[in-house]
Structures are given as C-alpha cells and as structure tokens.
Write a protein that holds these residues in place. Sequence first.
Motif, PDB file in Angstrom:
ATOM      1  N   LEU A 185      11.780  22.577 -51.148  1.00  0.00           N
ATOM      2  CA  LEU A 185      11.459  21.155 -51.346  1.00  0.00           C
ATOM      3  C   LEU A 185      11.372  20.422 -50.014  1.00  0.00           C
ATOM      4  CD1 LEU A 185      13.649  20.440 -54.490  1.00  0.00           C
ATOM      5  CD2 LEU A 185      11.142  20.502 -54.390  1.00  0.00           C
ATOM      6  N   HIS A 186      12.189  20.811 -49.049  1.00  0.00           N
ATOM      7  CA  HIS A 186      12.154  20.193 -47.722  1.00  0.00           C
ATOM      8  C   HIS A 186      10.785  20.411 -47.074  1.00  0.00           C
ATOM      9  CE1 HIS A 186      13.625  18.593 -43.977  1.00  0.00           C
ATOM     10  NE2 HIS A 186      13.431  19.738 -43.334  1.00  0.00           N
ATOM     11  N   TYR A 187      10.172  21.538 -47.363  1.00  0.00           N
ATOM     12  CA  TYR A 187       8.836  21.796 -46.832  1.00  0.00           C
ATOM     13  C   TYR A 187       7.743  21.166 -47.695  1.00  0.00           C
ATOM     14  CZ  TYR A 187       4.593  24.022 -45.269  1.00  0.00           C
ATOM     15  OH  TYR A 187       3.329  24.216 -44.819  1.00  0.00           O
ATOM     16  N   LEU A 188       7.828  21.384 -49.004  1.00  0.00           N
ATOM     17  CA  LEU A 188       6.718  21.032 -49.895  1.00  0.00           C
ATOM     18  C   LEU A 188       6.570  19.535 -50.177  1.00  0.00           C
ATOM     19  CD1 LEU A 188       7.032  23.916 -52.499  1.00  0.00           C
ATOM     20  CD2 LEU A 188       5.137  23.556 -50.884  1.00  0.00           C
ATOM     21  N   ARG A 189       7.668  18.825 -50.364  1.00  0.00           N
ATOM     22  CA  ARG A 189       7.543  17.408 -50.731  1.00  0.00           C
ATOM     23  C   ARG A 189       6.809  16.610 -49.651  1.00  0.00           C
ATOM     24  NH1 ARG A 189       8.014  15.407 -55.735  1.00  0.00           N
ATOM     25  NH2 ARG A 189       9.161  13.613 -55.026  1.00  0.00           N
ATOM     26  N   PRO A 190       7.180  16.695 -48.385  1.00  0.00           N
ATOM     27  CA  PRO A 190       6.420  15.968 -47.372  1.00  0.00           C
ATOM     28  C   PRO A 190       4.977  16.483 -47.245  1.00  0.00           C
ATOM     29  CG  PRO A 190       8.596  16.480 -46.541  1.00  0.00           C
ATOM     30  CD  PRO A 190       8.419  17.253 -47.824  1.00  0.00           C
ATOM     31  N   LEU A 191       4.782  17.786 -47.410  1.00  0.00           N
ATOM     32  CA  LEU A 191       3.436  18.350 -47.347  1.00  0.00           C
ATOM     33  C   LEU A 191       2.540  17.709 -48.403  1.00  0.00           C
ATOM     34  CD1 LEU A 191       1.642  20.638 -46.045  1.00  0.00           C
ATOM     35  CD2 LEU A 191       2.296  22.013 -48.036  1.00  0.00           C
ATOM     36  N   CYS A 192       3.126  17.430 -49.550  1.00  0.00           N
ATOM     37  CA  CYS A 192       2.358  16.838 -50.651  1.00  0.00           C
ATOM     38  C   CYS A 192       2.423  15.313 -50.652  1.00  0.00           C
ATOM     39  CB  CYS A 192       2.827  17.417 -51.983  1.00  0.00           C
ATOM     40  SG  CYS A 192       2.268  19.122 -52.219  1.00  0.00           S
ATOM     41  N   GLY A 193       2.690  14.727 -49.498  1.00  0.00           N
ATOM     42  CA  GLY A 193       2.562  13.291 -49.341  1.00  0.00           C
ATOM     43  C   GLY A 193       3.777  12.459 -49.671  1.00  0.00           C
ATOM     44  N   VAL A 194       4.895  13.072 -49.956  1.00  0.00           N
ATOM     45  CA  VAL A 194       6.104  12.306 -50.249  1.00  0.00           C
ATOM     46  C   VAL A 194       6.874  12.163 -48.931  1.00  0.00           C
ATOM     47  CG1 VAL A 194       8.105  12.072 -51.761  1.00  0.00           C
ATOM     48  CG2 VAL A 194       6.106  13.343 -52.554  1.00  0.00           C
ATOM     49  N   THR A 195       6.319  11.332 -48.050  1.00  0.00           N
ATOM     50  CA  THR A 195       6.870  11.203 -46.703  1.00  0.00           C
ATOM     51  C   THR A 195       8.248  10.544 -46.695  1.00  0.00           C
ATOM     52  OG1 THR A 195       5.650   9.154 -46.399  1.00  0.00           O
ATOM     53  CG2 THR A 195       4.613  11.182 -45.595  1.00  0.00           C
ATOM     54  N   ALA A 196       8.560   9.781 -47.729  1.00  0.00           N
ATOM     55  CA  ALA A 196       9.882   9.159 -47.807  1.00  0.00           C
ATOM     56  C   ALA A 196      10.980  10.209 -47.935  1.00  0.00           C
ATOM     57  CB  ALA A 196       9.937   8.197 -48.995  1.00  0.00           C
TER      58      ALA A 196
END
Length: 135
Positions: A51-62
């Motif tokens: 999740l640390h990798y994927l969430r920001p990758l998918c635009g959840v920069t928060a």
Amino acid sequence: MRAPSRLLALLLACGLVLAGPASSRAAGPTEGAAPPYDGDLMRLAEILGALHYLRPLCGVTAEAQRWRNEMQALIDTEQPSDARRAKIIASFNRGYSSYAEVYRSCTPAARVAVDRQLDEGGRLTHEIVVRYGGN
C-alpha cells in the motif's frame, strides 16, 4: 476506490491489542519466542509495504507516508527484538518492492491490487484482534 479508513481503525485496534497488558510481557517460558500471530503480522507488514507503494502511485498523494507510518506504529507498539524487527521490516520492504517491480504507473490491475490489499489487510487485522485481543 473505497477509502481505507476501516483498515486504519483496525490497525489502531490491532496495535492496542498487540501491545497487551504489561503483565503479559513478563518473562516466562516463551520469552523471546514469536507470538502466535506472528505469521499474520508479517503478512500485514507486506500489505502495508504494498500500500505504501501503490496508493501514491494511484494518485492518493495524501497517503504518501501513511502506510509507512502505520507500520512504524505497529513496530513501536510491538517493541520486537532486533531480529524480529528486522524480519518485520523485511516483510514491509518485500511488499513494497514486489509491486514496484511490476507497476510503473497506476493501471486498472494496480487499482484491483490496492482493493485486494485493503481487503486482506482488514481481514487479517480483524482476525488478529478477534483471536488475540483477549490476552
């Protein structure tokens, strides 16, 4: 994509449960042994890394540091031995790197992976709390 708030709440509960009462940490015949939920915790660490990798990758920069911070909170709560701490961190890093090798951009498959990680993480955390919360 659904918000991960349920998983965060369960992680908080898990952290409180895993710490247990001070008396449960007293020296005993199994001191130094891994707790019975150790396998689930290692898998949860992998999920947090993913999740640390994927969430920001998918635009959840928060959430750029949210999942790393959640893992750190679990480590802080667990207060593992140096060897066990290294094992937990290795699991987190394995989760991160396994998705970093596959996804360079947010694809529909990456979004599905996020949903699956959130579901499994929530299930694992719930099971840990239910099974070991009464310690």
